[in-house]
Design a protein around this motif. Structure first.
Motif, PDB file in Angstrom:
ATOM      1  N   HIS A   1     -14.452 -64.109  33.145  1.00  0.00           N
ATOM      2  CA  HIS A   1     -14.590 -65.500  32.926  1.00  0.00           C
ATOM      3  C   HIS A   1     -15.616 -65.815  32.069  1.00  0.00           C
ATOM      4  O   HIS A   1     -16.847 -65.447  32.268  1.00  0.00           O
TER       5      HIS A   1
ATOM      6  N   THR B   1     -17.652 -72.213  39.211  1.00  0.00           N
ATOM      7  CA  THR B   1     -16.861 -71.741  40.527  1.00  0.00           C
ATOM      8  C   THR B   1     -16.659 -70.266  40.638  1.00  0.00           C
ATOM      9  O   THR B   1     -16.799 -69.746  41.847  1.00  0.00           O
ATOM     10  N   PRO B   2     -16.348 -69.759  39.707  1.00  0.00           N
ATOM     11  CA  PRO B   2     -15.900 -68.258  39.956  1.00  0.00           C
ATOM     12  C   PRO B   2     -17.259 -67.650  40.100  1.00  0.00           C
ATOM     13  O   PRO B   2     -17.131 -66.322  41.022  1.00  0.00           O
TER      14      PRO B   2
ATOM     15  N   SER C   1     -19.765 -68.366  41.835  1.00  0.00           N
ATOM     16  CA  SER C   1     -20.037 -68.713  43.316  1.00  0.00           C
ATOM     17  C   SER C   1     -18.989 -68.048  44.131  1.00  0.00           C
ATOM     18  O   SER C   1     -19.439 -67.812  45.253  1.00  0.00           O
ATOM     19  N   GLU C   2     -17.823 -67.686  43.569  1.00  0.00           N
ATOM     20  CA  GLU C   2     -16.914 -67.015  44.384  1.00  0.00           C
ATOM     21  C   GLU C   2     -17.123 -65.390  44.336  1.00  0.00           C
ATOM     22  O   GLU C   2     -16.353 -64.752  44.791  1.00  0.00           O
ATOM     23  N   GLY C   3     -18.089 -65.132  43.459  1.00  0.00           N
ATOM     24  CA  GLY C   3     -18.337 -63.628  43.710  1.00  0.00           C
ATOM     25  C   GLY C   3     -17.921 -62.897  42.208  1.00  0.00           C
ATOM     26  O   GLY C   3     -17.831 -61.563  42.131  1.00  0.00           O
ATOM     27  N   TYR C   4     -17.601 -63.453  41.301  1.00  0.00           N
ATOM     28  CA  TYR C   4     -17.088 -63.171  39.993  1.00  0.00           C
ATOM     29  C   TYR C   4     -18.129 -63.291  38.841  1.00  0.00           C
ATOM     30  O   TYR C   4     -18.497 -64.454  38.771  1.00  0.00           O
TER      31      TYR C   4
ATOM     32  N   LYS D   1     -28.337 -73.968  41.510  1.00  0.00           N
ATOM     33  CA  LYS D   1     -27.496 -73.424  42.798  1.00  0.00           C
ATOM     34  C   LYS D   1     -28.125 -72.070  43.026  1.00  0.00           C
ATOM     35  O   LYS D   1     -27.186 -71.484  44.020  1.00  0.00           O
TER      36      LYS D   1
END
Length: 235
Positions: A34, A78-79, A81-84, A111
């Motif tokens: 990403h 968002t990625p 925050s999701e661990g990527y 954040k």
């Protein structure tokens, strides 16, 4: 590799990656899917230059430039925050320095997400290093006003700061207006003020010269048309 927002420097021009970027950067890039980028087309070209085997179609790009709305930016991390892990790539040099990438870095900090700046070329620092001017105190002003009277007023203000604060003043111009900027400097700054012109940094046609305004006026001026250039003033 830590999960983080990686700030990925790129070359300043048509320069071999190996000459300006550490090999570790490639390792990081190959583990990211990403990317938040200033321009998708140039980011894709850069990634292919890093490693021809990269499958661009497997990557996701998020554009970040002056046209990107705050609503769009709000969802870009968002990625992460999701661990990527994610990467930020600008058009030239280091992301988030005189660059819209700073907005997304600020969001990551808010954040409490990890941010990792990678090593790479910064035209601002390279110009200071090559100028002979003060690196202890300096200010980068980006673009000066377009309107002639306002630009000249700003130039004189920056020159005054050189003398009152002993501070190096740096600024840039749109490449096709470089000659107009040089003309304004030579016509409005003091004869003894020193001007460094740093252009095409890290490329084969690199140009870094420091002269007084008076000396610049007495010599053939460099051809700065349509090339990236930084102007520096000092005493």
């Amino acid at each position: 590799m830590n999960i983080a927002l990686y700030l990925i420097p790129v070359t300043l021009g048509e320069t071999d990656i190996e000459s300006v970027l550490p090999s570790y950067n490639k390792e990081v890039i190959l583990n990211i899917r990403h990317f938040i980028v200033e321009d998708i087309r140039s980011a894709r070209r850069f990634l292919k230059k890093v490693d021809k085997s990269i499958d661009i179609d497997l990557l996701t790009f998020y554009p970040l430039n002056k046209h990107t709305s705050p609503d769009d930016i709000s969802g870009y991390l968002t990625p992460l925050s999701e661990g990527y892990s994610m990467g930020v790539i600008s058009e030239a040099g280091c992301p988030a320095v005189a660059d819209p990438g700073a907005d997304v870095v600020a969001m990551a900090q808010q954040k409490n997400l990890k941010v990792v700046p990678l090593v790479g070329p910064s035209s601002i620092l390279l110009a200071i290093m090559g100028s002979g001017f003060s690196g202890q105190s300096f200010a980068f002003h980006g673009y000066l006003p377009i309107e002639p009277a306002e630009r000249i007023k700003k130039l004189k203000l920056l020159e005054q700061r050189v003398y009152s604060e002993h501070q190096t003043q740096l600024f840039i111009e749109t490449p096709y207006r470089n000659h107009k900027m040089l003309e304004d400097i030579l016509n409005n700054c003091r004869p003894q003020t020193k001007l460094c012109i740093a252009a095409n940094l890290t490329t084969e046609s690199e140009f870094i010269k420091t002269k007084t305004v008076k000396e610049w006026k007495s010599r053939k001026l460099p051809d700065l048309a349509k090339i990236p250039c930084i102007f520096l003033l000092y005493l």
